[in-house]
Design an enzyme around this catalytic site. Structure first.
Site, PDB file in Angstrom:
ATOM      1  N   GLU A 262     -17.812   6.445 -12.554  1.00 56.02           N
ATOM      2  CA  GLU A 262     -17.923   7.619 -12.710  1.00 56.02           C
ATOM      3  C   GLU A 262     -19.255   8.068 -13.201  1.00 56.02           C
ATOM      4  O   GLU A 262     -19.803   7.912 -14.376  1.00 56.02           O
ATOM      5  CB  GLU A 262     -16.799   8.583 -13.505  1.00 56.02           C
ATOM      6  CG  GLU A 262     -17.063  10.214 -13.824  1.00 56.02           C
ATOM      7  CD  GLU A 262     -16.991  10.894 -12.487  1.00 56.02           C
ATOM      8  OE1 GLU A 262     -16.447  10.366 -11.635  1.00 56.02           O
ATOM      9  OE2 GLU A 262     -17.814  11.678 -12.278  1.00 56.02           O
ATOM     10  N   THR A 310     -17.665  13.712  -6.738  1.00 57.33           N
ATOM     11  CA  THR A 310     -16.705  12.453  -6.594  1.00 57.33           C
ATOM     12  C   THR A 310     -16.211  12.532  -5.073  1.00 57.33           C
ATOM     13  O   THR A 310     -16.096  11.399  -4.752  1.00 57.33           O
ATOM     14  CB  THR A 310     -15.819  12.668  -7.607  1.00 57.33           C
ATOM     15  OG1 THR A 310     -16.284  12.486  -8.764  1.00 57.33           O
ATOM     16  CG2 THR A 310     -14.799  11.439  -7.458  1.00 57.33           C
ATOM     17  N   HIS A 428     -17.672  10.809 -17.750  1.00 60.33           N
ATOM     18  CA  HIS A 428     -17.996  12.262 -16.981  1.00 60.33           C
ATOM     19  C   HIS A 428     -18.370  13.364 -17.864  1.00 60.33           C
ATOM     20  O   HIS A 428     -18.086  13.375 -19.035  1.00 60.33           O
ATOM     21  CB  HIS A 428     -16.716  12.907 -16.391  1.00 60.33           C
ATOM     22  CG  HIS A 428     -16.716  13.839 -15.334  1.00 60.33           C
ATOM     23  ND1 HIS A 428     -17.170  15.213 -15.882  1.00 60.33           N
ATOM     24  CD2 HIS A 428     -16.515  13.923 -14.055  1.00 60.33           C
ATOM     25  CE1 HIS A 428     -17.182  15.924 -14.613  1.00 60.33           C
ATOM     26  NE2 HIS A 428     -16.690  15.330 -13.769  1.00 60.33           N
ATOM     27  N   ASP A 489     -21.059   6.997  -8.439  1.00 60.41           N
ATOM     28  CA  ASP A 489     -20.534   8.170  -7.462  1.00 60.41           C
ATOM     29  C   ASP A 489     -21.843   9.015  -7.261  1.00 60.41           C
ATOM     30  O   ASP A 489     -22.152   9.611  -6.230  1.00 60.41           O
ATOM     31  CB  ASP A 489     -19.341   8.587  -7.511  1.00 60.41           C
ATOM     32  CG  ASP A 489     -19.278   9.495  -9.005  1.00 60.41           C
ATOM     33  OD1 ASP A 489     -20.052   9.149  -9.995  1.00 60.41           O
ATOM     34  OD2 ASP A 489     -18.276  10.246  -9.189  1.00 60.41           O
ATOM     35  N   HIS A 490     -22.500   9.497  -8.375  1.00 54.33           N
ATOM     36  CA  HIS A 490     -23.651  10.377  -8.241  1.00 54.33           C
ATOM     37  C   HIS A 490     -24.099  10.326  -9.630  1.00 54.33           C
ATOM     38  O   HIS A 490     -23.985   9.592 -10.759  1.00 54.33           O
ATOM     39  CB  HIS A 490     -23.077  11.643  -7.986  1.00 54.33           C
ATOM     40  CG  HIS A 490     -21.987  12.418  -8.724  1.00 54.33           C
ATOM     41  ND1 HIS A 490     -22.200  12.473 -10.084  1.00 54.33           N
ATOM     42  CD2 HIS A 490     -20.562  12.120  -8.363  1.00 54.33           C
ATOM     43  CE1 HIS A 490     -20.760  12.807 -10.540  1.00 54.33           C
ATOM     44  NE2 HIS A 490     -19.930  12.671  -9.618  1.00 54.33           N
TER      45      HIS A 490
HETATM   46  C1  GP9 Z   1     -11.689  14.565 -11.236  1.00 53.65           C
HETATM   47  C2  GP9 Z   1     -12.961  13.678 -10.961  1.00 53.65           C
HETATM   48  C3  GP9 Z   1     -14.353  14.184 -11.254  1.00 53.65           C
HETATM   49  O1  GP9 Z   1     -10.648  14.285 -10.901  1.00 53.65           O
HETATM   50  O2  GP9 Z   1     -13.102  12.608 -10.133  1.00 53.65           O
HETATM   51  O3  GP9 Z   1     -14.930  14.635 -10.163  1.00 53.65           O
HETATM   52  P1  GP9 Z   1     -16.483  15.119 -10.153  1.00 53.65           P
HETATM   53  O4  GP9 Z   1     -16.442  16.332 -11.265  1.00 53.65           O
HETATM   54  O5  GP9 Z   1     -17.483  14.033 -10.807  1.00 53.65           O
HETATM   55  O6  GP9 Z   1     -16.942  15.659  -8.830  1.00 53.65           O
HETATM   56 MN    MN Z   2     -18.016  12.232 -10.251  1.00 60.14          MN
END
Ligand code: GP9
Ligand code: MN
Length: 738
Positions: A262, A310, A428, A489-490
């Site tokens: 993440e 995500t 996150h 992911d980003h």
């Molecule tokens: C929530 C998680 C976060 O389930 O995958 O998503 P994001 O805010 O990174 O798009």
């Molecule tokens: Mn994410």
């Protein structure tokens, strides 16, 4: 007391009084549903406040419209009908939520009659005695009318007053929306999850939102025909990059384990954080994987997500197509479009089973619907794991170590080979809120931006969690017949914060440019294949859209028949133009176009007066980018895969997929298969491997940091308590998503 009731009865006996009382009743019932039935994931007073006001505006608006009616009979019939409808919508959601842990969308209603038929049957079963609370007013009104305790008001409300009620409701709604947008910027355009809309704007507005979504998605879809596939197929075959014989099929038949890192950016790899004269390696385990001879590591791999964050990365990795230019593909189309995703391909071709593990509510990013379309057999969301507390989780879900540990019970019963995805969450935004107690200890960075400061500690936590998971895989032997792919992911630090990050990565805040932002879009992409010895760091420029064809080729499956727009990143034919989702922006080994400017990728020098050949080369890359995105968009918004017949795959039967009682499903299958069961549990002589998973806390991993200092003066206050109090302060200061 008596006079109170008398006054109340008189109040209800006026038209306006009746409307306001009904608004109050809907409000009350909605709030009861919010707090006793729905799982709205409310955190903090502000969110509670918004939730509390959310049912009012739309209900007042709708019921208030009846005040314009002159005729007494028509007024009373309309107002009762409307009230019953508004209530029925709320109550259906109450019933539905109990079964599906989600709200009813217009899509679901239109989707299949079998769902509604099934629900009708289930509804009776799902009705609980306490639900009579929701119906009490019907009995009460019945009684009062029968006993003539309330009477009809023959005098219609004057136009001006009726209009005032309408105006008031519209104003209330604007205020409500404004407050909700502060809590969650881009709430309506990004969608996030159904419960976010409900808790912010109420069930009525959610219905309108859902109807609008379905309407616009259906319009795009209706306009598309089979003909639209022609340019798509031409692009895909022209763009096809043939497999590299060195790698083709080297992981054939192995379990595939994706580890979603993440918000993890490439710059964290090999990064050393300096703090109070000491240097701390942030992600020692991931670094060791990055440099391992058993890993194909990419050093120029870019995230290609947009507003779906995500969810976009998941769309890219699992389906080989981009998310949308607006909002999240998974939210808008994920539950309805025909999609051809990795779990489905692998299941049909090689008999793979599949599962996702994620410690947040299954509805977030519409995962619970989308994963069915992708063919995921199981989805273990938060409901399968430890109850979330302030100790073990934060607003985005359960801490990674706990989620991983809890997942073992389900992983070990999964038939092999399997395709699984672990979506971590602790690293996150806002960072650090997830770390408390014995997980506190990794130093904070010392910039003026709290978000940046905590980023390294949560990344370190993630690193330790992944290491614990790898240890488990090794311990159980799953490791040797798996291919484990880790990807970021980003970004974790947004472009607006990057100037503050600059000094930490040896750059200058003053001269920070769009080019520097572009370079920070790199994320890890590490393909770990236990047993190989020719792993290396590969400099090829590639992006998330390339991951699926790359994986398919490693598993010995030719990607040519599938309509994906990426290319095998290991292929000698790989075209190194990395499209960013922001249309027109791209990165190649030579040129970078970002933030409206062009640069030489290697030096970072801006190209202000390009010569002819440079102009041409840049234009060519830009055209390639635009074409790739437009082909992907055509597929996604036109739902074109429904016309495609040459994938060689059978149509997916989604009615067979249910994410309820997944463990029971696994166990039943295991039993049915008997000695043919390939689950780890069966292979282990029907013994659980849960005890083999151990994820020590930060404190247990770094005891030296917590030993009392020699100096008798400082030995009183250990560094642990100092750290934890400073972390708590920082975690409280920022709550909304950037
Ligand atoms: C929530 C998680 C976060 O389930 O995958 O998503 P994001 O805010 O990174 O798009
Ligand atoms: Mn994410």
């Amino acid at each position: 007391m008596k006079t109170f009731f008398k006054n109340l009865r008189q109040f209800i006996s006026t038209r306006l009084g009746l409307v306001l009382s009904l608004v109050f009743l809907i409000w009350l019932k909605t709030v009861i549903a919010y707090y006793f039935v729905f799982d709205l994931d409310l955190g903090g007073i502000y969110q509670h406040f918004i939730a509390l006001i959310s049912p009012v505006a739309t209900t007042l608006f709708l019921l208030g419209l009846t005040l314009y009616i002159k005729n007494t009979k028509v007024f009373y019939i309309t107002v009762s009908l409307l009230y019953t409808l508004i209530f029925a919508w709320l109550f259906s959601n109450v019933i539905y939520f109990r079964e599906f842990s989600d709200f009813i969308t217009v899509n679901t209603m239109l989707a299949s009659s079998s769902v509604s038929a099934g629900l009708g049957e289930a509804a009776l079963k799902l009705f609980r005695f306490v639900d009579l609370i929701f119906l009490f007013d019907f009995f009460l009104f019945g009684y009062l009318i029968y006993k003539k305790k309330i009477t009809a008001d023959e005098r219609p409300l004057d136009k001006r007053s009726s209009f005032a009620v309408t105006a008031l409701s519209v104003m209330l709604f604007s205020v409500n929306l404004f407050l909700a947008e502060i809590d969650r910027p881009e709430l309506l355009s990004r969608g996030f999850s159904n419960s976010y809309i409900v808790r912010a704007l109420g069930p009525n507005a959610f219905l309108a939102y859902s109807a609008n979504q379905t309407y616009s998605a259906r319009q795009d879809r209706a306009g598309a025909t089979e003909e639209d596939l022609v340019p798509v197929e031409a692009y895909v075959s022209e763009n096809y990059a043939k497999p590299n014989p060195d790698y083709y099929g080297i992981a054939k038949g192995r379990n595939v384990i994706y580890v979603h890192l993440e918000s993890f950016q490439q710059f964290l790899i090999d990064y050393q954080l300096e703090s109070e004269g000491e240097s701390y390696e942030v992600t020692p385990f991931l670094n060791s994987l990055y440099h391992s001879e058993q890993t194909l590591s990419f050093s120029n791999f870019f995230n290609q997500v947009k507003a779906g964050k995500t969810s976009d990365s998941e769309t890219l990795l699992d389906t080989g197509l981009f998310g949308l230019s607006q909002g999240s593909f998974m939210v808008t189309y994920g539950g309805t479009n025909t999609q051809v995703a990795a779990p489905n391909i692998l299941s049909q071709l090689e008999g793979y089973s599949s599962a996702v593990f994620h410690g947040n509510a299954g509805t977030f990013w519409n995962r619970n619907q989308t994963y069915k379309q992708w063919g995921y057999q199981y989805f273990f969301d938060a409901s399968y794991f430890s109850k979330q507390t302030s100790e073990n989780s934060f607003q985005y879900g359960l801490n990674d170590k706990v989620m991983l540990k809890d997942s073992i019970e389900y992983l070990e019963h999964l038939q092999q080979p399997f395709y699984t995805k672990y979506i971590t969450v602790s690293n996150h935004y806002p960072y650090t809120t997830s770390l408390v107690g014995d997980e506190v200890g990794f130093p904070l960075a010392e910039t003026e931006d709290e978000t940046i400061n905590g980023y390294f500690a949560t990344a370190n936590y993630l690193d330790a969690a992944v290491e614990a998971f790898f240890n488990y895989l090794k311990e159980t032997g799953l490791y040797d017949n798996s291919i484990i792919i880790l990807y970021g992911d980003h970004y974790g630090i947004s472009n607006s914060r990057n100037p503050s990050l600059a000094p930490l990565i040896g750059e200058n805040s003053e001269t920070w440019s769009p080019y520097d932002n572009a370079m920070l879009q790199r994320v890890p992409y590490m393909i770990h294949i236990p047993g190989i010895t020719n792993g290396k760091i590969i400099d090829t420029y590639a992006g998330q859209v390339d991951a699926l064809p790359t994986l398919l080729h490693l598993l010995g499956i030719d990607s040519a028949r599938y309509l994906q727009v990426g290319q095998d990143a290991l292929s000698p034919d790989h075209n190194q133009v990395v499209a960013l989702r922001t249309s027109g922006y791209f990165i190649t080994p030579t040129y970078t176009s970002y933030g409206g400017r062009n640069y030489y990728t290697e030096s970072g020098e801006e190209i202000t007066v390009p010569d002819e050949s440079t102009t041409e080369a840049i234009q060519e890359a830009r055209d390639a980018t635009t074409l790739q995105l437009s082909i992907s968009d055509a597929i996604q918004t036109g739902d074109l895969l429904r016309f495609y017949k040459d994938s060689g795959l059978e149509k997916l039967d989604m009615s067979k997929i249910s994410y309820q009682n997944s463990l029971e499903q696994e166990l039943t299958l295991e039993k049915e298969l008997g000695s043919a069961s390939t689950s780890l549990y069966s292979q282990n002589g029907n013994k659980s491997t849960i005890d083999l998973f151990n994820a020590p806390t930060y404190k247990a991993l770094h005891p030296e940091q917590f030993e009392p200092k020699e100096d008798p003066e400082t030995s009183e206050s250990s560094s642990e308590t100092e750290e934890s109090s400073s972390l708590e302060e920082s975690s409280n200061s920022s709550t909304s998503n950037p």
